[in-house]
Design a protein around this motif. Structure first.
Motif, short mmCIF file in Angstrom:
data_model
loop_
_atom_site.label_atom_id
_atom_site.label_comp_id
_atom_site.label_asym_id
_atom_site.label_seq_id
_atom_site.Cartn_x
_atom_site.Cartn_y
_atom_site.Cartn_z
N GLU A 1 -0.02 -7.59 -2.09
CA GLU A 1 0.70 -8.80 -1.68
C GLU A 1 2.20 -8.68 -1.81
OE1 GLU A 1 -1.46 -11.68 -4.22
OE2 GLU A 1 -1.52 -12.84 -2.37
N GLY A 2 2.88 -9.45 -0.97
CA GLY A 2 4.33 -9.53 -1.03
C GLY A 2 4.79 -10.84 -0.43
N GLU A 3 6.11 -11.03 -0.38
CA GLU A 3 6.67 -12.30 0.10
C GLU A 3 7.53 -12.16 1.35
OE1 GLU A 3 8.73 -12.41 -3.37
OE2 GLU A 3 6.99 -12.89 -4.58
N SER A 4 7.88 -10.96 1.72
CA SER A 4 8.80 -10.76 2.84
C SER A 4 8.21 -11.29 4.14
CB SER A 4 9.10 -9.26 3.01
OG SER A 4 9.90 -9.08 4.15
N VAL A 5 9.04 -11.99 4.90
CA VAL A 5 8.61 -12.51 6.20
C VAL A 5 9.14 -11.65 7.34
CG1 VAL A 5 8.35 -14.89 5.43
CG2 VAL A 5 10.53 -14.13 6.35
N ASP A 6 10.06 -10.75 7.06
CA ASP A 6 10.69 -9.95 8.10
C ASP A 6 9.95 -8.66 8.42
OD1 ASP A 6 12.77 -11.81 8.30
OD2 ASP A 6 13.82 -10.87 6.63
N TYR A 7 9.31 -8.09 7.43
CA TYR A 7 8.61 -6.82 7.65
C TYR A 7 7.53 -6.63 6.59
CZ TYR A 7 11.60 -5.02 3.91
OH TYR A 7 12.23 -4.82 2.72
N PHE A 8 6.68 -5.66 6.85
CA PHE A 8 5.68 -5.22 5.87
C PHE A 8 5.77 -3.70 5.82
CE2 PHE A 8 3.48 -5.34 9.93
CZ PHE A 8 2.70 -4.19 9.93
N GLU A 9 5.04 -3.11 4.90
CA GLU A 9 5.05 -1.66 4.79
C GLU A 9 3.63 -1.11 4.92
OE1 GLU A 9 8.91 -0.92 1.91
OE2 GLU A 9 6.93 -1.01 0.97
N ILE A 10 3.56 0.09 5.44
CA ILE A 10 2.30 0.82 5.50
C ILE A 10 2.52 2.12 4.74
CG2 ILE A 10 0.65 2.06 6.97
CD1 ILE A 10 0.88 -0.14 9.01
N HIS A 11 1.64 2.40 3.80
CA HIS A 11 1.72 3.61 2.98
C HIS A 11 0.45 4.41 3.23
CE1 HIS A 11 2.59 5.36 -1.29
NE2 HIS A 11 2.78 6.23 -0.34
N LEU A 12 0.60 5.58 3.85
CA LEU A 12 -0.54 6.40 4.23
C LEU A 12 -0.85 7.46 3.18
CD1 LEU A 12 0.41 7.02 7.97
CD2 LEU A 12 -0.93 5.14 7.01
N HIS A 13 -2.13 7.67 2.95
CA HIS A 13 -2.62 8.66 1.99
C HIS A 13 -3.70 9.49 2.67
CE1 HIS A 13 -0.81 6.08 -1.16
NE2 HIS A 13 -1.30 5.08 -0.44
N LEU A 14 -3.89 10.71 2.22
CA LEU A 14 -4.92 11.58 2.75
C LEU A 14 -5.97 11.81 1.67
CD1 LEU A 14 -5.88 13.38 5.09
CD2 LEU A 14 -4.54 15.24 4.09
N ALA A 15 -7.23 11.54 2.02
CA ALA A 15 -8.33 11.74 1.08
C ALA A 15 -8.86 13.17 1.22
CB ALA A 15 -9.45 10.75 1.36
N GLU A 16 -9.17 13.77 0.11
CA GLU A 16 -9.73 15.13 0.12
C GLU A 16 -11.25 15.09 0.23
OE1 GLU A 16 -7.94 18.11 -1.74
OE2 GLU A 16 -5.99 17.22 -1.38
N ALA A 17 -11.85 13.98 -0.20
CA ALA A 17 -13.31 13.83 -0.17
C ALA A 17 -13.66 12.59 0.65
CB ALA A 17 -13.83 13.69 -1.60
N PRO A 18 -14.88 12.52 1.15
CA PRO A 18 -15.28 11.33 1.93
C PRO A 18 -15.08 10.05 1.13
CG PRO A 18 -16.96 13.04 2.07
CD PRO A 18 -15.96 13.50 1.05
#
Length: 186
Positions: free
Chosen positions: A131-148
């Motif tokens: 959660e956050g409060e910003s109304v102008d933008y959001f963020e996406i943080h990508l991760h790579l899984a090594e296992a299913p």
């Protein structure tokens, strides 16, 4: 010098953490165009699109089995609410998308749960919202899984354990199915 009390209030930003898995990632590198480990800002009025067409999609998969535009995420706020949500929409005419057990056909959309698993084809994506409060933008943080992320075959049985502590798997191994009892029965 400005004092701590007079400083601007720091605004928190809604962040969607997405962890990607595909069984062939090691050999085919279908996620090579994704920026893992770095938060990316997305304007609140933009739709984040995922697919293989780099002219249309912000997040690209290098796989011909993925639709040109596979799905989109839209950031929004419900009427008369201060909470922010993401809506996921399947934009593939060929591939169904599942969000936790809910199957979405072409142009179907639903609210993205706070934590869920998104699947299409052999792709598995764990999405978790911070959660956050910003109304102008959001963020996406990508991760790579090594296992299913989703291991249907190796997940432990989610059968409830009765209050007496005897697991129903004991009964199943004796070719008997467990029977339900009222707690007031002897």
């Amino acid at each position: 010098m400005a004092s701590f009390e007079e400083a601007e209030t720091e605004e928190t930003v809604t962040c969607l953490h997405m962890t990607f898995y595909h069984p062939c990632q090691g050999e085919k590198m279908m996620f090579r165009c994704l920026n893992f480990g770095r938060r990316e800002q997305v304007r609140a009025d933009e739709m984040a699109k995922f697919g293989r067409d780099s002219n249309v999609c912000r997040y690209n998969f290098m796989d011909t089995r993925v639709s040109r535009v596979q799905f989109s995420l839209e950031f929004y706020r419900r009427l008369n609410s201060s909470e922010y949500f993401f809506e996921i929409k399947n934009l593939s005419k060929r591939t169904k998308l599942t969000v936790n057990q809910t199957e979405l056909g072409y142009l179907n959309k639903i609210d993205l749960p706070w934590k869920c698993i998104i699947c299409f084809g052999d792709y598995q994506i764990l999405a978790e919202m911070q959660e956050g409060e910003s109304v102008d933008y959001f963020e996406i943080h990508l991760h790579l899984a090594e296992a299913p992320i989703l291991q249907e075959k190796s997940l432990p049985s989610l059968q409830p354990v009765p209050e007496n502590g005897i697991s129903s798997s004991i009964f199943l191994s004796q070719d008997k199915s467990p029977t339900e009892m009222d707690e007031n029965e002897p």
